[in-house]
Motif scaffolding. Structure first.
Motif, short mmCIF file in Angstrom:
data_model
loop_
_atom_site.label_atom_id
_atom_site.label_comp_id
_atom_site.label_asym_id
_atom_site.label_seq_id
_atom_site.Cartn_x
_atom_site.Cartn_y
_atom_site.Cartn_z
N LEU A 130 0.86 -1.17 0.00
CA LEU A 130 0.00 0.00 0.00
C LEU A 130 0.90 1.23 0.00
O LEU A 130 1.97 1.23 0.62
CB LEU A 130 -0.92 0.01 1.22
N PRO A 131 0.52 2.31 -0.68
CA PRO A 131 1.42 3.45 -0.85
C PRO A 131 1.96 4.02 0.46
O PRO A 131 3.11 4.44 0.53
CB PRO A 131 0.55 4.48 -1.59
N HIS A 132 1.12 4.02 1.52
CA HIS A 132 1.53 4.68 2.75
C HIS A 132 2.56 3.88 3.56
O HIS A 132 3.14 4.41 4.51
CB HIS A 132 0.30 4.95 3.64
N TYR A 133 2.83 2.63 3.20
CA TYR A 133 3.80 1.85 3.96
C TYR A 133 5.17 2.52 3.98
O TYR A 133 5.89 2.45 4.99
CB TYR A 133 3.93 0.44 3.38
N VAL A 134 5.58 3.14 2.87
CA VAL A 134 6.92 3.72 2.79
C VAL A 134 6.96 5.18 3.23
O VAL A 134 8.03 5.80 3.21
CB VAL A 134 7.49 3.60 1.35
N LEU A 135 5.85 5.75 3.67
CA LEU A 135 5.83 7.16 4.08
C LEU A 135 6.87 7.48 5.16
O LEU A 135 7.51 8.54 5.09
CB LEU A 135 4.43 7.55 4.54
N PRO A 136 7.10 6.63 6.17
CA PRO A 136 8.10 6.97 7.19
C PRO A 136 9.53 7.09 6.66
O PRO A 136 10.40 7.58 7.37
CB PRO A 136 8.00 5.81 8.19
N LEU A 137 9.75 6.66 5.42
CA LEU A 137 11.08 6.75 4.82
C LEU A 137 11.27 8.03 4.02
O LEU A 137 12.41 8.40 3.70
CB LEU A 137 11.34 5.54 3.91
N TYR A 138 10.20 8.71 3.69
CA TYR A 138 10.29 9.91 2.85
C TYR A 138 11.10 11.04 3.49
O TYR A 138 11.82 11.75 2.77
CB TYR A 138 8.89 10.40 2.49
N PRO A 139 11.01 11.28 4.81
CA PRO A 139 11.82 12.37 5.38
C PRO A 139 13.32 12.18 5.13
O PRO A 139 14.04 13.17 4.94
CB PRO A 139 11.48 12.32 6.87
N ALA A 140 13.79 10.94 5.13
CA ALA A 140 15.21 10.69 4.85
C ALA A 140 15.56 11.17 3.45
O ALA A 140 16.63 11.77 3.21
CB ALA A 140 15.52 9.20 4.99
N LEU A 141 14.67 10.93 2.50
CA LEU A 141 14.90 11.34 1.12
C LEU A 141 14.82 12.86 0.97
O LEU A 141 15.55 13.46 0.18
CB LEU A 141 13.91 10.65 0.20
N ALA A 142 13.92 13.48 1.74
CA ALA A 142 13.82 14.94 1.71
C ALA A 142 15.11 15.57 2.23
O ALA A 142 15.62 16.56 1.66
CB ALA A 142 12.63 15.40 2.55
N ILE A 143 15.66 15.01 3.30
CA ILE A 143 16.91 15.54 3.85
C ILE A 143 18.06 15.30 2.87
O ILE A 143 18.92 16.18 2.67
CB ILE A 143 17.20 14.90 5.22
N LEU A 144 18.09 14.15 2.22
CA LEU A 144 19.13 13.86 1.22
C LEU A 144 19.08 14.88 0.09
O LEU A 144 20.12 15.40 -0.34
CB LEU A 144 18.95 12.45 0.68
N ALA A 145 17.87 15.17 -0.42
CA ALA A 145 17.73 16.15 -1.49
C ALA A 145 18.20 17.53 -1.03
O ALA A 145 18.86 18.27 -1.78
CB ALA A 145 16.28 16.21 -1.96
N ALA A 146 17.87 17.89 0.22
CA ALA A 146 18.29 19.19 0.75
C ALA A 146 19.80 19.26 0.92
O ALA A 146 20.43 20.30 0.68
CB ALA A 146 17.59 19.47 2.07
N LEU A 147 20.43 18.16 1.32
CA LEU A 147 21.88 18.11 1.44
C LEU A 147 22.54 18.34 0.07
O LEU A 147 23.53 19.08 -0.04
CB LEU A 147 22.33 16.76 2.01
#
Length: 555
Positions: free
Chosen positions: A335-352
């Motif tokens: 289900l799409p929401h299963y991976v939601l807790p991992l998205y902040p890591a990707l947001a921080i990576l993009a910001a870095l």
């Protein structure tokens, strides 16, 4: 005032940055919170189970009507019950029937995801990079969806990010022998872990544990984890979780854990459940849409992530996102929401990557990838308009205008990116997301009456010439109808509905057309002449089946 000076102004105060992020989160998550009907099927199941807790004052066992709901722990139900009970005490009329009250824990969870993404980012990089990560995370479509649904996933994501805040600080200071994890982060880590277990069992411990294990392997040492004070921390979690676990074990004779672990969790690992099976790679494909507008930034940060994979901040983000993502891809149920807790890591990576001026810009690939920003807005606007016209024969003019403005903002974000105005591009992308939220949830969805079957049936029952003493439904069994009507809603077949009407005065039956003949035949044989009050037609989003339901008053 330039954008750079605005960032400098924000960087001087965490409180200032947090206040702006809070306001942004409200702008993104509030539209539609009250106006959206209960969204079948999971949301009304959670809300109805909470409602029954309030009705029975049994806050240990979890039930939907008479059926035991032993799939998730009790945490989210307690949160929802606390909100609704407080609303009743505050004098809000009919609080138990207002779905938006049950959504407030999810709203708070989503806001905390944004604020905690900033807090984790500060521990890994500069305040400016942390702020950019937080605004991009706030704009993510999937987080906005979960903020508006009365279920577990926004709250779970908040607990995961809170745990990652403590873990990041321990990781980044592991080589300093004098460093200690501050008490607020220590308590935050372990209390968040306890809350996560009460909300969704082992998911957060699995994400955090797999991240820590990956970092330990990369560092060739696990000694730094001692700064989390695991013995004291596990005691905190045990004190939080054990009382309910003992109570539910006694209450159900141990069947709760048999169903929650043996059937629900392990069942999802063994095979796709409830028609949600999908092959590996599904989450990667869905990421482009569910993580908009963050997704293009992440894709363009991949070369930076590979080059800097051994730097402490980047390695932390990769350890957070990749191992558990692989696990989720391997599990058949998706289900799409299963991976939601991992998205902040990707947001921080993009910001870095943006902070390092290392986002890919040259060549056709970046132009196509960033083209996802306006392309998805246009696609959403076209789909929303076409749906409103086809289903209800209305043009959502306000929504259309907002989607058009969002498209303009997305195009500007695309242009700014290739002019190396990374901060400007991110802000314009977030502005597009705000406009999409208002266009979809505030201006378009309320016009879609054809798919609002349960609210219209509930309205039809309330409009009966007498106050119904009982309700039955035939051929339409969505949980939202239970929540919007009454806990003892009878779910039966045509002859069963006829027999139900015989049992008392002023009873109402909702009978789907495919079973109407059997219902009327059984009613005639019983000497009944049920009165047709109205008909409700539309489309059931679950399965896409057209419905024609007669509302009958008996006997």
């Amino acid at each position: 005032m330039t954008l750079s000076s605005v960032f400098e102004w924000l960087e001087r105060s965490h409180l200032r940055a947090a206040a702006l992020l809070f306001v942004l989160a409200l702008a993104l998550f509030l539209p539609g919170l009250k106006g959206l009907p209960p969204m079948d099927r999971d949301e009304p199941r959670f809300a109805q189970a909470t409602r029954q807790m309030l009705e029975t004052r049994d806050f240990v066992d979890i039930r939907f009507q008479t059926e035991a709901r032993h799939k998730k722990p009790v945490g989210i139900y307690w949160m929802q019950a606390a909100v609704v009970d407080a609303a009743e005490r505050a004098g809000i009329e009919g609080a138990r029937g207002l779905i938006w009250l049950y959504r407030l824990p999810s709203l708070l969870g989503a806001i905390l995801v944004v604020l905690l993404t900033y807090a984790v980012g500060v521990g890994l990089s500069t305040r400016r990079a942390a702020f950019m990560a937080a605004i991009l995370m706030a704009a993510v479509i999937l987080l906005g969806v979960e903020a508006r649904l009365a279920k577990t996933d926004a709250v779970l994501s908040a607990t995961v990010v809170a745990c990652m805040g403590g873990l990041a600080r321990v990781w980044m200071t592991r080589e300093d022998p004098r460093a200690r994890l501050p008490w607020p982060w220590f308590l935050g880590f372990w209390v968040a872990m306890g809350v996560s277990v009460l909300v969704k069992g082992p998911i957060a411990p699995a994400i955090v544990g797999l991240t820590a294990a990956t970092l330990c392997v990369a560092d060739r040492s696990a000694a730094w984890l001692r700064r989390l004070r695991p013995l004291w921390g596990l005691l905190i979690v045990l004190v939080m979780v054990a009382p309910w676990m003992v109570a539910i074990t006694i209450k159900t004779g141990g069947t709760f854990f048999e169903e929650a672990v043996g059937q629900d969790m392990l069942g999802k690992v063994a095979a796709g459940q409830e028609s949600h099976g999908a092959p590996p790679g599904t989450y990667l494909a869905a990421f482009l849409g569910t993580a908009w507008p963050l997704a293009p930034w992440v894709l363009l940060a991949i070369p930076f992530g590979w080059r800097q994979r051994w730097s402490d901040p980047v390695l932390f983000c990769l350890a957070w996102a990749i191992p558990m993502w692989i696990v989720f891809e391997a599990v058949p149920t998706k289900l799409p929401h299963y991976v939601l807790p991992l998205y902040p890591a990707l947001a921080i990576l993009a910001a870095l990557a943006a902070e390092a001026r290392a986002l890919a810009v040259a060549g056709m690939v970046p132009r196509l990838v960033m083209g996802l920003l306006p392309a998805l807005v246009v696609a959403l606007g076209v789909a929303a308009t076409a749906g409103a016209v086809r289903l209800d024969g209305v043009v959502p003019w306000a929504g259309l205008a907002l989607f058009a403005l969002a498209s303009v903002a997305a195009v500007l974000a695309w242009r700014s990116y290739f002019r190396s105005f990374f901060g400007t591009s991110a802000i314009q992308a977030v502005a597009a997301s705000v406009l999409v939220a208002f266009g979809a949830y505030w201006a378009t969805v309320p016009l879609l009456r054809a798919v609002a079957i349960s609210p219209r049936l509930a309205e039809a029952a309330r409009a009966a010439e007498c106050a119904p003493t009982g309700l039955a439904t035939v051929g339409y069994r969505e949980p939202s109808l239970v929540f919007l009507t009454r806990t003892d809603l009878e779910m039966t077949d045509g002859p069963g509905a006829a027999g139900y009407l015989r049992q008392g005065a002023c009873r109402v039956a909702f009978v789907e057309k495919r079973q109407e003949e059997a219902f009327l035949k059984a009613a005639g044989e019983a000497g009944l002449q049920p009165k047709l009050l109205s008909r409700v037609t539309g489309l059931n989003l679950n399965g896409g089946r057209a419905l024609d339901i007669g509302v009958y008053l008996g006997p």
